[in-house]
Design a protein around this motif. Structure first.
Motif, PDB file in Angstrom:
ATOM      1  N   PHE A  36       0.756  -1.048  -0.035  1.00 33.81           N
ATOM      2  CA  PHE A  36       0.096   0.044  -0.037  1.00 33.81           C
ATOM      3  C   PHE A  36       0.884   1.247  -0.136  1.00 33.81           C
ATOM      4  O   PHE A  36       0.690   2.325  -0.701  1.00 33.81           O
ATOM      5  N   ALA A  37       1.899   1.346   0.771  1.00 32.28           N
ATOM      6  CA  ALA A  37       2.702   2.350   0.971  1.00 32.28           C
ATOM      7  C   ALA A  37       3.431   2.701  -0.433  1.00 32.28           C
ATOM      8  O   ALA A  37       3.770   3.829  -0.917  1.00 32.28           O
ATOM      9  N   GLU A  38       4.012   1.517  -1.055  1.00 36.75           N
ATOM     10  CA  GLU A  38       4.708   1.809  -2.248  1.00 36.75           C
ATOM     11  C   GLU A  38       3.748   2.326  -3.582  1.00 36.75           C
ATOM     12  O   GLU A  38       4.023   3.040  -4.144  1.00 36.75           O
ATOM     13  N   LYS A  39       2.394   1.895  -3.577  1.00 38.75           N
ATOM     14  CA  LYS A  39       1.479   2.229  -4.286  1.00 38.75           C
ATOM     15  C   LYS A  39       1.098   3.485  -4.392  1.00 38.75           C
ATOM     16  O   LYS A  39       1.016   4.091  -5.414  1.00 38.75           O
ATOM     17  N   HIS A  40       0.999   4.029  -3.181  1.00 40.42           N
ATOM     18  CA  HIS A  40       0.572   5.338  -2.915  1.00 40.42           C
ATOM     19  C   HIS A  40       1.615   6.301  -2.513  1.00 40.42           C
ATOM     20  O   HIS A  40       1.519   7.575  -2.249  1.00 40.42           O
ATOM     21  N   HIS A  41       2.892   5.827  -2.752  1.00 39.67           N
ATOM     22  CA  HIS A  41       4.013   6.830  -2.285  1.00 39.67           C
ATOM     23  C   HIS A  41       4.073   7.231  -1.004  1.00 39.67           C
ATOM     24  O   HIS A  41       4.271   8.698  -0.753  1.00 39.67           O
ATOM     25  N   LEU A  42       3.855   6.533   0.177  1.00 40.29           N
ATOM     26  CA  LEU A  42       3.667   6.807   1.479  1.00 40.29           C
ATOM     27  C   LEU A  42       4.916   6.310   2.183  1.00 40.29           C
ATOM     28  O   LEU A  42       5.323   5.370   1.846  1.00 40.29           O
ATOM     29  N   ASP A  43       5.252   6.860   3.146  1.00 36.32           N
ATOM     30  CA  ASP A  43       6.409   6.473   4.048  1.00 36.32           C
ATOM     31  C   ASP A  43       5.744   5.176   4.983  1.00 36.32           C
ATOM     32  O   ASP A  43       4.792   5.449   5.606  1.00 36.32           O
TER      33      ASP A  43
END
Length: 65
Positions: A36-43
């Motif tokens: 999820f973090a990778e897909k949405h460019h989140l930390d």
């Protein structure tokens, strides 16, 4: 019996419980959170911290005195 929530605990106890909660969330949701973090460019660490805190507020702390 005394019922408390996470905010009522001292800071040392809060930190210890937060560390345990992070371990639990990582075990249960780790791979999903990473994707999820990778897909949405989140930390990832910020996301993990947020989920761990949500997890802590789902508990009821009961103390017998």
């Amino acid at each position: 019996m005394i019922y408390l929530n996470y905010n009522n605990l001292d800071s040392e106890t809060q930190e210890r419980l937060l560390a345990k909660s992070k371990e639990e969330v990582t075990y249960r949701l780790g791979e999903d959170l990473k994707r999820f973090a990778e897909k949405h460019h989140l930390d990832f660490e910020a996301l993990l911290h947020e989920e761990a805190v949500k997890n802590l507020y789902s508990y009821t702390y009961v103390f017998n005195i």
